[in-house]
Scaffold this active site. Sequence first.
Site, mmCIF file in Angstrom:
data_model
loop_
_atom_site.group_PDB
_atom_site.id
_atom_site.type_symbol
_atom_site.label_atom_id
_atom_site.label_comp_id
_atom_site.label_asym_id
_atom_site.label_seq_id
_atom_site.Cartn_x
_atom_site.Cartn_y
_atom_site.Cartn_z
ATOM 1 C CB CYS A 120 39.063 26.000 76.365
ATOM 2 S SG CYS A 120 39.333 28.233 76.943
ATOM 3 C CD GLU A 148 32.459 35.017 70.952
ATOM 4 O OE1 GLU A 148 30.896 35.399 70.627
ATOM 5 O OE2 GLU A 148 32.368 36.574 70.415
ATOM 6 C CB SER A 191 31.120 21.603 73.068
ATOM 7 O OG SER A 191 31.730 21.867 72.354
#
Length: 424
Positions: free
Chosen positions: A49, A186, A103
């Site tokens: 994403c 997930e 991230s």
Amino acid sequence: MLVVVGLNQKGATVADREVLALPAEEWPSVLAGFGDLGGVEEVAVVSTCYRVEIYAATRCPTAATLALRQALHARAGRELPLFELHGEEAFRHLVRVASSLESAVLGEPQIQGQVKSSFQRAAEVGTAGKELASVLSKALAAAKRVRTETSVGRAGVSWGRAAVTLAEKVLGPLAGRRALVIGAGEMARLSAQHLRDEKASVVVLNRTLEKAEALAAEVGGSARTLDALDEELAAADVVVSAAPVALPSFEPAAMAKLLRARRRRLVLVDLAVPRAIPAESGKVPDVYLCDVDDLDRVMKAALAERAAAAEEAGAIVEEEVRKYARAEAERRAAPIIQEIRSRAADIAREEVERTVHRLGGDPELARRLDAMAGSIVSKILHAPSARLRQAACEGCDGEPLVRAAELIFGLTGAPERVRGNEAA
């Protein structure tokens, strides 16, 4: 050389990233297409994403990165804010990605598995081989050190936690609130777990009822198929969409009709890329829509709290990058040094044999002369060998010396290397 071309949340919006996102059914054909590009020897794609990044092993970095850029722009149908990195910079980036240091939510636990499965998928398709397998092994080993030797992993915040944080900012405590989780993968599982931990009433909706029931059982919730979405939306306070499926119920007109009937706030958290909920739906009164880029902004405070852990992790990454650079330099220099030493040893051996033959062929004399010749060769070539290793470590700055050594010693690889560098 390892190269990476792509984009991520640091320099590209979700609108940029979603045009490159790879549905599962497209992986084989897209990977094969990248593998056929000029200059690309091996290739793997990390598509999540937050990022779409192409990692390639190549003998000609300039040609490979240019071809990959053109392919990504063609896939998107427009120019994109792509970045590219070469050599140890590319390896550093891969390690930081696998360690969750790149991230939006530092320490999120999914990315290491996503990187591993992405490279494995490329291996299964046949576009990744021993070069990328070696790179992946080193990167995962470094990421493991970050997880075990720092508090990055222990202090991590998952997407599910971030989604709950967003909902709490609008609604306050979620205890007793009704929460829908769409999907059973997930991201859906993590979201459902955190919603359960906040004592929300969780309903899992999925196309396949069996998968929805399995997740619902795990979090003590209930399960239904997507056919029940409209009914559940009427009662929901929070909706986490963790499946990249655009559903009619989330269209602006449908949302407006729903909110007129229910007359209370509704939080929509869209974790999918491409987005499953239209941005216009967030403009409907009492609808609060958040996407993956909003997670980045919400978690800035969490990132600041983890600054010390990130600094420790960064030091580990730099140590691993230095090890990688040394190993790659040794690998580049080793064939050249080996061939130079082999040439010199052959010449010395021929002269020893010729001298011994002239002096009557005494075996003891042959042994002594051979040892002396070998010692002379080693001493003469010690300094040049060390300098070639250092030049290989210097990358582009040391390349002229490496090429000069090939030409001076008349090595078999010299013409090919010169042509390869000119092409680059």
